[in-house]
Design an enzyme around this catalytic site. Structure first.
Site, PDB file in Angstrom:
ATOM      1  N   HIS A 109      -6.871 -28.280 -23.907  1.00 48.68           N
ATOM      2  CA  HIS A 109      -6.867 -28.796 -25.280  1.00 48.68           C
ATOM      3  C   HIS A 109      -6.513 -30.288 -25.340  1.00 48.68           C
ATOM      4  O   HIS A 109      -6.152 -30.791 -26.406  1.00 48.68           O
ATOM      5  CB  HIS A 109      -5.900 -27.995 -26.158  1.00 48.68           C
ATOM      6  CG  HIS A 109      -6.402 -26.610 -26.466  1.00 48.68           C
ATOM      7  ND1 HIS A 109      -5.604 -25.619 -26.994  1.00 48.68           N
ATOM      8  CD2 HIS A 109      -7.629 -26.049 -26.309  1.00 48.68           C
ATOM      9  CE1 HIS A 109      -6.320 -24.505 -27.157  1.00 48.68           C
ATOM     10  NE2 HIS A 109      -7.543 -24.741 -26.733  1.00 48.68           N
ATOM     11  N   SER A 207       0.102 -16.893 -28.121  1.00 48.68           N
ATOM     12  CA  SER A 207      -0.052 -15.796 -29.084  1.00 48.68           C
ATOM     13  C   SER A 207      -1.411 -15.110 -28.971  1.00 48.68           C
ATOM     14  O   SER A 207      -1.627 -14.077 -29.572  1.00 48.68           O
ATOM     15  CB  SER A 207       0.115 -16.340 -30.509  1.00 48.68           C
ATOM     16  OG  SER A 207      -0.887 -17.314 -30.761  1.00 48.68           O
TER      17      SER A 207
HETATM   18  P1  OAD Z   1       1.436 -20.130 -30.723  1.00 49.82           P
HETATM   19  O1  OAD Z   1       2.444 -20.838 -31.560  1.00 49.82           O
HETATM   20  O2  OAD Z   1       0.281 -19.510 -31.418  1.00 49.82           O
HETATM   21  O3  OAD Z   1       2.132 -18.963 -29.884  1.00 49.82           O
HETATM   22  C1  OAD Z   1       3.284 -19.207 -29.116  1.00 49.82           C
HETATM   23  C2  OAD Z   1       3.689 -17.893 -28.460  1.00 49.82           C
HETATM   24  O4  OAD Z   1       4.816 -18.166 -27.626  1.00 49.82           O
HETATM   25  C3  OAD Z   1       4.105 -16.792 -29.439  1.00 49.82           C
HETATM   26  O5  OAD Z   1       3.455 -15.577 -29.108  1.00 49.82           O
HETATM   27  C4  OAD Z   1       5.621 -16.692 -29.238  1.00 49.82           C
HETATM   28  O6  OAD Z   1       6.097 -15.357 -29.382  1.00 49.82           O
HETATM   29  C5  OAD Z   1       5.771 -17.145 -27.815  1.00 49.82           C
HETATM   30  N1  OAD Z   1       7.088 -17.738 -27.517  1.00 49.82           N
HETATM   31  C6  OAD Z   1       7.886 -18.464 -28.334  1.00 49.82           C
HETATM   32  N2  OAD Z   1       9.004 -18.849 -27.697  1.00 49.82           N
HETATM   33  C7  OAD Z   1       8.919 -18.344 -26.441  1.00 49.82           C
HETATM   34  C8  OAD Z   1       9.758 -18.389 -25.301  1.00 49.82           C
HETATM   35  N3  OAD Z   1      10.924 -19.030 -25.303  1.00 49.82           N
HETATM   36  N4  OAD Z   1       9.361 -17.748 -24.186  1.00 49.82           N
HETATM   37  C9  OAD Z   1       8.174 -17.086 -24.151  1.00 49.82           C
HETATM   38  N5  OAD Z   1       7.338 -17.016 -25.192  1.00 49.82           N
HETATM   39  C10 OAD Z   1       7.695 -17.633 -26.325  1.00 49.82           C
HETATM   40  O7  OAD Z   1       0.953 -21.175 -29.613  1.00 49.82           O
HETATM   41  P2  OAD Z   1      -0.329 -21.101 -28.674  1.00 49.82           P
HETATM   42  O8  OAD Z   1      -0.675 -19.694 -28.352  1.00 49.82           O
HETATM   43  O9  OAD Z   1      -0.099 -22.035 -27.557  1.00 49.82           O
HETATM   44  O10 OAD Z   1      -4.542 -25.561 -30.430  1.00 49.82           O
HETATM   45  O11 OAD Z   1      -1.439 -21.697 -29.627  1.00 49.82           O
HETATM   46  C11 OAD Z   1      -2.742 -21.840 -29.126  1.00 49.82           C
HETATM   47  C12 OAD Z   1      -3.401 -23.048 -29.750  1.00 49.82           C
HETATM   48  O12 OAD Z   1      -3.306 -22.940 -31.163  1.00 49.82           O
HETATM   49  C13 OAD Z   1      -2.724 -24.373 -29.456  1.00 49.82           C
HETATM   50  O13 OAD Z   1      -3.132 -24.929 -28.216  1.00 49.82           O
HETATM   51  C14 OAD Z   1      -3.146 -25.228 -30.601  1.00 49.82           C
HETATM   52  C15 OAD Z   1      -2.931 -24.224 -31.714  1.00 49.82           C
HETATM   53  O14 OAD Z   1      -3.656 -24.400 -32.860  1.00 49.82           O
HETATM   54  C16 OAD Z   1      -5.026 -26.693 -30.968  1.00 49.82           C
HETATM   55  O15 OAD Z   1      -4.346 -27.468 -31.612  1.00 49.82           O
HETATM   56  C17 OAD Z   1      -6.477 -26.899 -30.698  1.00 49.82           C
END
Ligand code: OAD
Length: 263
Positions: A109, A207
């Protein structure tokens, strides 16, 4: 797991949460405070570049206040010690994996510490604010701004004095090197090839809400890889994983890496 030679690891915002970076979809996450459509699409940038720059300038500034946590360090150790193929694919635009020492790493990304010049198409490291609304402290050499394309307003309002491309010298045409919604993620061919050959696919701190990354587990599974999810809670695709470990990444990732390297 000694026979597993090829590993693909997908990481998301959850791996950086314990370093102090906000995730996107938590109750206090980035997408609670901002609408995706306002800051993370090419249309948003055309409509209101100043707002988009402000959002990413804040993300970039925050990076100098945080450090990698035990999960980044453990993955860097795995990268250094694992003799088979390994690829860490991160959705994160922070630089905590590389600051921890990871080398076999792709930023699908993009990276907030990079700029992309829409005038000359070059990409380059970028420190500090990118917003053309901030006055450039030094007089600037280089071509005077020539209105061109949909970003005229941005460039003209910069007066040619800030947001300068280090490659071609054009002012006001540098955008964050981030893949926005509606744009093609980087390095998809390399990622697909790695998934095709993976014997183990591990998803950490994501997520599973955003494709194509959310579909990697299905590709890897289809090709016969074992699949492991490490997250604080079940992701949207949790049912696709053979094994699931739920807890903070700073604990779960080092434990998993220790097990893998000593098995
Ligand atoms: P999310 O904010 O959607 O998800 C983060 C995940 O990390 C969640 O499932 C939380 O439960 C988990 N989490 C939080 N704290 C944690 C910890 N200490 N240890 C383990 N897990 C933990 O973020 P992403 O999945 O990265 O894209 O989001 C994907 C994309 O959506 C990003 O790259 C961004 C966003 O829109 C763009 O901007 C193009």
């Amino acid at each position: 797991m000694r026979d597993i030679r090829n590993i693909v690891i997908l990481t998301g915002a959850g791996i950086s949460a314990e370093s102090g970076l906000q995730t996107f979809r938590a109750a206090d996450g980035l997408w609670e405070g901002h609408r995706v459509e306002d800051v993370a699409t090419p249309e948003a940038y055309e409509r209101n570049p100043a707002l988009v720059h402000q959002f990413y300038d804040a993300r970039r500034a925050r990076l100098s206040e945080v450090v990698p946590n035990a999960a980044h360090v453990a993955l860097a150790r795995l990268d250094a010690e694992w003799r088979g193929d390994l690829l860490i694919v991160t959705q994160n635009v922070d630089d905590l994996h590389e600051r921890a020492g990871a080398k076999r790493l792709l930023h699908m990304h993009g990276e907030v510490r990079k700029g992309w010049c829409l005038a000359c198409d070059e990409r380059f490291p970028w420190e500090g604010p990118m917003s053309p609304n901030r006055a450039h402290p030094e007089p600037v050499e280089g071509p005077s701004p020539r209105p061109q394309g949909p970003f005229d307003t941005l460039r003209v309002s910069s007066g040619g004095r800030s947001n300068l491309c280090p490659s071609c010298g054009t002012a006001g045409m540098v955008r964050p090197d981030i893949v926005w919604f509606g744009e093609m993620p980087y390095d998809m061919e390399r990622i697909d090839a790695a998934l095709m050959n993976a014997r183990l696919f591990v998803s950490i701190g994501t997520s599973g809400a955003v494709y194509p990354a959310a579909g990697f587990v299905q590709t890897a599974r289809y090709r016969g890889a074992e699949t492991l999810e490490i997250n604080l809670e079940p992701s949207q695709g949790s049912l696709y994983f053979d094994e699931r470990r739920y807890g903070p990444a700073s604990v779960e990732v080092p434990n998993w890496v220790d097990e893998l390297l000593t098995s």
